[in-house]
Write an enzyme that holds these catalytic residues in place. Structure first.
Site, PDB file in Angstrom:
ATOM      1  N   HIS A  76       0.839  -1.142   0.187  1.00  0.00           N
ATOM      2  CA  HIS A  76       0.090  -0.031  -0.060  1.00  0.00           C
ATOM      3  C   HIS A  76       0.768   1.171  -0.079  1.00  0.00           C
ATOM      4  CE1 HIS A  76      -3.745  -2.112   0.968  1.00  0.00           C
ATOM      5  NE2 HIS A  76      -3.097  -2.989   1.559  1.00  0.00           N
ATOM      6  N   ASN A 149     -10.224  -3.108   2.325  1.00  0.00           N
ATOM      7  CA  ASN A 149      -9.853  -2.923   0.961  1.00  0.00           C
ATOM      8  C   ASN A 149     -11.363  -2.787  -0.169  1.00  0.00           C
ATOM      9  OD1 ASN A 149      -7.292  -3.547   1.030  1.00  0.00           O
ATOM     10  ND2 ASN A 149      -7.158  -5.664   0.830  1.00  0.00           N
ATOM     11  N   HIS A 340      -4.231   1.039  11.873  1.00  0.00           N
ATOM     12  CA  HIS A 340      -3.987  -0.312  12.747  1.00  0.00           C
ATOM     13  C   HIS A 340      -5.321  -0.823  12.833  1.00  0.00           C
ATOM     14  CE1 HIS A 340      -2.720  -3.123  15.357  1.00  0.00           C
ATOM     15  NE2 HIS A 340      -2.284  -2.512  16.307  1.00  0.00           N
TER      16      HIS A 340
HETATM   17 FE1  HDE Z   1      -2.535  -4.781   5.377  1.00  0.00          FE
HETATM   18  N1  HDE Z   1      -0.640  -3.827   5.998  1.00  0.00           N
HETATM   19  N2  HDE Z   1      -1.745  -6.647   5.945  1.00  0.00           N
HETATM   20  N3  HDE Z   1      -4.274  -5.655   4.770  1.00  0.00           N
HETATM   21  N4  HDE Z   1      -3.154  -3.152   4.843  1.00  0.00           N
HETATM   22  C1  HDE Z   1      -0.561  -2.685   5.665  1.00  0.00           C
HETATM   23  O1  HDE Z   1       0.919  -1.439   7.489  1.00  0.00           O
HETATM   24  C2  HDE Z   1      -0.844  -6.909   6.583  1.00  0.00           C
HETATM   25  C3  HDE Z   1      -4.442  -6.784   4.992  1.00  0.00           C
HETATM   26  C4  HDE Z   1      -4.330  -2.828   4.386  1.00  0.00           C
HETATM   27  O2  HDE Z   1      -3.210   3.473   3.777  1.00  0.00           O
HETATM   28  C5  HDE Z   1       0.829  -2.480   6.524  1.00  0.00           C
HETATM   29  O3  HDE Z   1       0.873   0.776   7.935  1.00  0.00           O
HETATM   30  C6  HDE Z   1      -0.769  -8.351   7.275  1.00  0.00           C
HETATM   31  C7  HDE Z   1      -6.022  -7.281   4.649  1.00  0.00           C
HETATM   32  C8  HDE Z   1      -4.525  -1.489   4.113  1.00  0.00           C
HETATM   33  O4  HDE Z   1      -1.650   3.416   5.457  1.00  0.00           O
HETATM   34  C9  HDE Z   1       1.288  -3.868   7.149  1.00  0.00           C
HETATM   35  C10 HDE Z   1      -1.866  -8.599   6.495  1.00  0.00           C
HETATM   36  C11 HDE Z   1      -6.543  -5.805   4.298  1.00  0.00           C
HETATM   37  C12 HDE Z   1      -3.224  -0.642   4.397  1.00  0.00           C
HETATM   38  C13 HDE Z   1       0.157  -4.766   6.586  1.00  0.00           C
HETATM   39  C14 HDE Z   1      -2.561  -7.870   5.711  1.00  0.00           C
HETATM   40  C15 HDE Z   1      -5.476  -5.049   4.421  1.00  0.00           C
HETATM   41  C16 HDE Z   1      -2.377  -2.046   4.748  1.00  0.00           C
HETATM   42  C17 HDE Z   1       2.120  -1.845   5.762  1.00  0.00           C
HETATM   43  C18 HDE Z   1      -2.225 -10.547   6.622  1.00  0.00           C
HETATM   44  C19 HDE Z   1      -8.001  -5.701   4.104  1.00  0.00           C
HETATM   45  C20 HDE Z   1      -2.759   0.620   4.124  1.00  0.00           C
HETATM   46  C21 HDE Z   1       1.819  -0.318   5.948  1.00  0.00           C
HETATM   47  C22 HDE Z   1      -2.506 -10.827   7.756  1.00  0.00           C
HETATM   48  C23 HDE Z   1      -8.748  -5.806   5.211  1.00  0.00           C
HETATM   49  C24 HDE Z   1      -3.061   1.313   5.095  1.00  0.00           C
HETATM   50  C25 HDE Z   1       1.230  -0.166   7.286  1.00  0.00           C
HETATM   51  C26 HDE Z   1      -2.589   2.784   4.873  1.00  0.00           C
HETATM   52  C27 HDE Z   1      -1.164  -1.939   5.189  1.00  0.00           C
HETATM   53  C28 HDE Z   1       0.295  -5.933   7.261  1.00  0.00           C
HETATM   54  C29 HDE Z   1      -3.692  -8.152   4.991  1.00  0.00           C
HETATM   55  C30 HDE Z   1      -5.554  -3.758   4.458  1.00  0.00           C
HETATM   56  C31 HDE Z   1       2.561  -4.385   6.725  1.00  0.00           C
HETATM   57  C32 HDE Z   1       0.428  -8.790   8.087  1.00  0.00           C
HETATM   58  C33 HDE Z   1      -6.685  -8.328   4.565  1.00  0.00           C
HETATM   59  C34 HDE Z   1      -5.622  -0.574   3.519  1.00  0.00           C
HETATM   60  O5  HDE Z   1       1.535  -3.707   8.620  1.00  0.00           O
END
Ligand code: HDE
Length: 680
Positions: A76, A149, A340
């Site tokens: 992202h 998402n 978060h």
């Molecule tokens: Fe994320 N995801 N994600 N994700 N995600 C990040 O956090 C992660 C997942 C989503 O505009 C990171 O601050 C893991 C699902 C959005 O700043 C990180 C898993 C969904 C955004 C991270 C998922 C999301 C992130 C990277 C699997 C939809 C951007 C930067 C368990 C429900 C937020 C950050 C923004 C961002 C980890 C899966 C949505 C690395 C470990 C499912 C919208 O922490």
């Protein structure tokens, strides 16, 4: 809400206002407040001599510049955001005690960041990908983040596989290609060998993965959460955002062209809409399942690769979010915002979805490296609007100046404060779900059906949407070099539909599966974008006009504007074009600076005195729009040009005399695309 006028009509005064900074009319100083007498020449020993170490001003300026970047998000990275507010329709006290969900008269400030997932920070925006839709609600009980998402399911069922998924989809490490694209071997190898991805892959091969606008995109919380009311009763819920403009997409060829013509297409669209006063709006919806009904479904409600069909579990619309203010500074706000899923308020709790559980760890961890330490909550964009107090101290970038000697709990010197607050007075208490089990590394049997809902999605698509899915698979797998991976994917998706798998196999030269699809027993109409809201407002029309245009044109343009449509004039140069009646129109784009892909519709007017080159340029616009199934209008000379090119009598092509023309053209624009047009 008052409407501002379009960007291009801004007065000089407003333009100056737009660029005002807090520093205007101030003396230039160093970061220590020292006024500077000079800022263009470094301190040198003689006019042609070497620069001196003594030049503290040069060194401060350069050092700050050298440190201007922070690590981009691992996923992202490419995002854009806006401020807004959330209003509740009716109290949700039956389901939750969250204060911001009690009183419809309370407006909760929000900050929303949209993003692509795979691409780097500078990548193009109209790539095929899921879109992040992360909302921070600044409530009086603390920040609540709904980090979702635009696709309601996910590729994997357990967070421990997330690094594998992301390594597979990101550019391949040996040559860092391809950027912001899943069309490569490692992604599809991951898919074929992790078949829980089937359902989400169907979504990401569908039109959902190439949205027309961030304003025309649904949002989903994906996981099952819990709402808990004041009596302690819990319900399982899923969260939805429904855009009031409907859910609309680009076509793939168009999306690829836009990536080059305007890599900022989505942010520009969002920014300009907000500047124009066309504020994006989304309704918040919840689906609710009683705790007692947890096991009543043919899928496990903890499985993030499953959605809850809206026809079985209706979406209750509970409030509306309006995005009404652009950021002042992209770095300070959009880049430094820290979302978060664990930022919750009393009345909102988690389920045991193993993907959600893992996310609860990952997000703080990632901010520590990205934002350089544990004090990111003090950055203005992340600060709660309510007071916050605890015994956490120090660390990189600490801004709060905590007074006094006491920074521990329990204490007597500060009357044992700050002190925990009982649940009855707003203290957060986790829902006391009974949990029992052996420590295991395994997955529930109830998570093992990977194909039923992927098939449900396929069966719910219109014929056009199915064609697009087949083309997307054919494109993506066509870029895969490994024959083995191609075949594995075809074999895998034969479990979803043999029609799909056979056509893809044909396109990429793989062996098609045998057998036929079972008769369709279930579909979910809500999954098809054909069913969405269709409206003309905020649609952009390229109006192709030459000097000596007919006098009726301004009237037509006004009628379009009254419907919220945005006509923009395209011509050969940026000089005003003049009508036969002496009227003048300001030209916003030339054939050189714009392209039909940047508009929702094309309106060819031309004029009798336009030359052959102009006619050709106009037809290039019309032809391209035609192939992208877009509405096309023509009056005056434009009608003749379209007729001569054989573009006239097709669905969504409107030619004719003024009054009927305007109504029909508006109707055609509202329809978004005209799929029943025959395009070779
Ligand atoms: Fe994320 N995801 N994600 N994700 N995600 C990040 O956090 C992660 C997942 C989503 O505009 C990171 O601050 C893991 C699902 C959005 O700043 C990180 C898993 C969904 C955004 C991270 C998922 C999301 C992130 C990277 C699997 C939809 C951007 C930067 C368990 C429900 C937020 C950050 C923004 C961002 C980890 C899966 C949505 C690395 C470990 C499912 C919208 O922490």
């Amino acid at each position: 809400m008052t409407k501002k006028h379009p960007v291009n009509e801004k007065s000089k005064q407003e333009q100056l206002e737009q660029f005002k900074t807090d520093d205007r009319n101030q003396a230039l100083t160093t970061n220590q407040g020292l006024k500077l007498s000079e800022d263009e020449f470094s301190l040198k020993a003689g006019e042609r001599g070497p620069t001196l170490m003594e030049d503290f001003h040069f060194r401060e300026k350069m050092t700050h510049f050298d440190h201007e970047r922070i690590p981009e998000r691992i996923v992202h990275a490419r995002g854009f955001a806006a401020h807004g507010e959330f209003e509740l329709y009716d109290s949700l006290s039956e389901y939750t005690k969250a204060k911001f969900l009690q009183n419809p008269s309370v407006k909760t400030p929000v900050f929303v960041r949209f993003s692509t997932v795979a691409g780097s920070k500078g990548s193009a925006e109209t790539v095929r990908d899921a879109r992040g839709f992360a909302t921070k609600f600044y409530t009086e009980e603390g920040n609540y983040d709904l980090v979702g998402n635009n696709i309601p399911v996910f590729f994997i069922q357990d967070a421990i596989k997330f690094p594998d998924l992301i390594h597979a989809v990101k550019p391949e490490p040996h040559n860092e290609m391809p950027q912001a694209a899943s069309a490569h071997d490692t992604f599809w190898d991951f898919v074929a060998n992790n078949q829980e991805s089937a359902h989400m892959v169907m979504w990401s091969m569908s039109d959902r993965a190439i949205p027309r606008s961030l304003r025309m995109m649904e949002g989903f919380g994906v996981h099952t959460f819990r709402l808990v009311n004041a009596e302690g009763k819990a319900h399982f819920v899923k969260f939805h955002w429904k855009p009031l403009l409907g859910t609309h997409s680009l076509v793939w060829d168009e999306a690829q062209t836009i990536s080059g013509k305007d890599p900022d297409f989505h942010r520009r669209d969002l920014w300009e809409s907000i500047e124009n006063g066309d504020y994006p709006e989304y309704e918040l919806g919840i689906q609710i399942i009683d705790e007692e009904d947890e096991f009543k479904f043919d899928f496990d409600i903890l499985d993030p690769t499953k959605l809850w069909p809206e026809e079985d579990i209706p979406v209750k619309l509970v409030g509306k979010m309006t995005l009404n203010r652009n950021v002042d500074n992209v770095f300070a706000e959009t880049e430094q915002v820290a979302f978060h899923p664990g930022h919750v308020v009393p009345g909102i709790d988690f389920s045991n979805d193993p993907l959600l559980q893992g996310r609860l760890f990952s997000y703080t961890d990632t901010q520590l490296i990205r934002l350089g330490g544990p004090n990111f909550h003090e950055l203005p964009i992340n600060r709660p609007v309510c007071p916050f107090h605890n015994n956490q101290r120090d660390g990189y970038g600490r801004q709060t100046i905590n007074k006094g000697p006491v920074s521990y709990h329990r204490n007597s010197l500060a009357a044992n404060t700050p002190a925990p607050v009982p649940e009855s007075e707003g203290g957060y208490a986790h829902y006391q779900e009974k949990v029992e089990g052996r420590k295991v590394r395994s997955r529930s049997e109830s998570f093992k059906d990977h194909f039923s809902q992927a098939t449900l999605f396929w069966n719910s698509m219109s014929d056009t949407e199915k064609e697009h899915i087949i083309s997307a698979f054919s494109f993506e797998l066509g870029k895969v070099k490994s024959k083995s991976v191609q075949q594995q994917v075809v074999d895998m998706f034969a479990n979803v539909s043999t029609v799909l798998a056979k056509q893809v196999a044909q396109a990429i030269g793989a062996t098609p599966p045998s057998g036929e699809d079972a008769p369709v027993t279930k579909s979910s109409p809500a999954l098809s974008q054909e069913q969405t809201i269709k409206k003309p407002n905020t649609r952009k029309v390229a109006v192709i006009v030459a000097n000596d245009f007919s006098g009726d044109l301004p009237q037509v343009l006004n009628s379009l504007k009254q419907q919220g449509i945005q006509p923009e004039i395209v011509s050969t140069t940026l000089q005003n074009v003049k009508g036969t009646d002496g009227s003048e129109l300001e030209v916003q784009h030339t054939f050189l600076t714009s392209d039909s892909v940047l508009f929702d519709a094309v309106y060819v007017v031309g004029s009798a005195s336009a030359d052959e080159k102009f006619r050709k340029e106009a037809l290039t616009f019309a032809q391209e729009a035609f192939e992208h199934f877009k509405p096309i209008g023509a009056t005056d000379e434009g009608v003749k040009w379209l007729k001569a090119a054989g573009l006239d009598s097709s669905p969504g092509v409107v030619t004719g005399e003024t009054t009927r023309f305007t109504d029909e053209f508006i109707e055609a624009i509202s329809a978004h695309r005209h799929w029943n047009r025959h395009v070779i």
